[in-house]
Design a protein around this motif. Sequence first.
Motif, mmCIF file in Angstrom:
data_model
loop_
_atom_site.group_PDB
_atom_site.id
_atom_site.type_symbol
_atom_site.label_atom_id
_atom_site.label_comp_id
_atom_site.label_asym_id
_atom_site.label_seq_id
_atom_site.Cartn_x
_atom_site.Cartn_y
_atom_site.Cartn_z
ATOM 1 N N SER A 191 0.840 -1.206 0.000
ATOM 2 C CA SER A 191 0.000 0.000 0.000
ATOM 3 C C SER A 191 0.870 1.249 0.000
ATOM 4 O O SER A 191 1.983 1.249 0.531
ATOM 5 C CB SER A 191 -0.900 0.013 1.243
ATOM 6 N N HIS A 192 0.344 2.303 -0.574
ATOM 7 C CA HIS A 192 1.020 3.599 -0.531
ATOM 8 C C HIS A 192 1.057 4.118 0.899
ATOM 9 O O HIS A 192 2.052 4.670 1.357
ATOM 10 C CB HIS A 192 0.278 4.587 -1.437
ATOM 11 N N ALA A 193 -0.062 3.944 1.618
ATOM 12 C CA ALA A 193 -0.196 4.228 3.061
ATOM 13 C C ALA A 193 -0.297 5.704 3.418
ATOM 14 O O ALA A 193 -0.414 6.037 4.592
ATOM 15 C CB ALA A 193 0.929 3.560 3.854
ATOM 16 N N ASP A 194 -0.271 6.596 2.431
ATOM 17 C CA ASP A 194 -0.502 8.015 2.722
ATOM 18 C C ASP A 194 -1.197 8.651 1.521
ATOM 19 O O ASP A 194 -0.812 9.717 1.044
ATOM 20 C CB ASP A 194 0.821 8.721 3.012
ATOM 21 N N PRO A 217 -3.704 -3.387 5.494
ATOM 22 C CA PRO A 217 -4.897 -4.150 5.109
ATOM 23 C C PRO A 217 -5.388 -3.743 3.722
ATOM 24 O O PRO A 217 -5.345 -2.559 3.362
ATOM 25 C CB PRO A 217 -5.913 -3.775 6.197
ATOM 26 N N ALA A 218 -5.843 -4.724 2.939
ATOM 27 C CA ALA A 218 -6.344 -4.434 1.594
ATOM 28 C C ALA A 218 -7.451 -3.387 1.663
ATOM 29 O O ALA A 218 -8.378 -3.501 2.459
ATOM 30 C CB ALA A 218 -6.876 -5.716 0.960
ATOM 31 N N GLY A 219 -7.337 -2.358 0.842
ATOM 32 C CA GLY A 219 -8.316 -1.279 0.836
ATOM 33 C C GLY A 219 -7.894 -0.062 1.632
ATOM 34 O O GLY A 219 -8.599 0.957 1.637
ATOM 35 N N TYR A 220 -6.738 -0.106 2.282
ATOM 36 C CA TYR A 220 -6.342 1.007 3.147
ATOM 37 C C TYR A 220 -6.134 2.294 2.356
ATOM 38 O O TYR A 220 -6.503 3.379 2.809
ATOM 39 C CB TYR A 220 -5.074 0.647 3.913
ATOM 40 N N ASP A 221 -5.552 2.190 1.160
ATOM 41 C CA ASP A 221 -5.337 3.406 0.365
ATOM 42 C C ASP A 221 -6.668 4.051 -0.026
ATOM 43 O O ASP A 221 -6.835 5.274 0.072
ATOM 44 C CB ASP A 221 -4.516 3.081 -0.882
ATOM 45 N N ALA A 222 -7.626 3.238 -0.474
ATOM 46 C CA ALA A 222 -8.949 3.777 -0.808
ATOM 47 C C ALA A 222 -9.619 4.364 0.425
ATOM 48 O O ALA A 222 -10.299 5.399 0.349
ATOM 49 C CB ALA A 222 -9.821 2.682 -1.414
#
Length: 291
Positions: A191-194, A217-222
């Motif tokens: 994930s990019h995470a930011d 977790p999957a979907g964190y970037d969205a």
Amino acid sequence: MTDEDVEVAVEERRLWLLGQLNAAATRLNVVPGSSEVVNTYDMRSAGVVARDQDRDVWLRVVTEDPDYQPACRWDGNVEANAISGVPKPEVVRWDDWTSTTDYRAGTRLRGEVMTLANGETISADGVLYTDPHLPDQWWSDLRDGLTALAAHPAPHDDPVDAIGYTIRNTETQFGVTLDRAVFVDVVFVTSHADLHWGNLTGPELTILDWESWRRAPAGYDAATLYCHSFAQPQIADRIRETFADVLDTKSGNVSLLAASVRYLAIVGEGGDFDAFVGQLRELGENVLKQL
């Protein structure tokens, strides 16, 4: 410290960073252009368009700051070169050195020459306050880019302890104690995470700032982008629609909760999220009902 003292300190830091940016240009053999130097809000880095032989590039200098670790990795931008299928800058070359000036003597610095991003940054702030009227292609590219990112082999380590952080802050913000067993089937991906609107360009998509990329977790970037879109409900709805297949899963719900408590934790500090307490709490409460 008075307001005048703060202004003096900020100006001293700005001038020091400008000097280090010029030092980076010399070390990396590029010529800074005439465009305005861009400083991050925390005055941790500075960047400017520069000329590298026959092309324009982005020249950046950053100073090491322990307060940003471990979430912000020193080699994050460079290591992101290994990620394919994502519209992002590439670090062409870089160099590290230690400041010898009286101001912040001994501080480690890094200069980076990167390919120049397409488009313009969508929002000067991370939060979106006006509709950017992005074309459908932009949304398609974002979807494809985050899908490719999630497919990149996820790092094994989790320096920020994403689950532990979410458990602790859920208890603080909602008074609910979650057992780690709740998270046993959560899927972790790269994930990019930011991901916020200050790290995205348009109308042609580029995803900027890769210092913090990691497993999440999957979907964190969205989920993080969704939280930065509350001031534009139609855009928030578009994000939920575009990424429904991941946000409507167990991992997606955990991501929405993690984003909710992340930003609730900084409410009261005078930032943008002070205005969105209601939406953040509603989001977290709805997810907790499902978990």
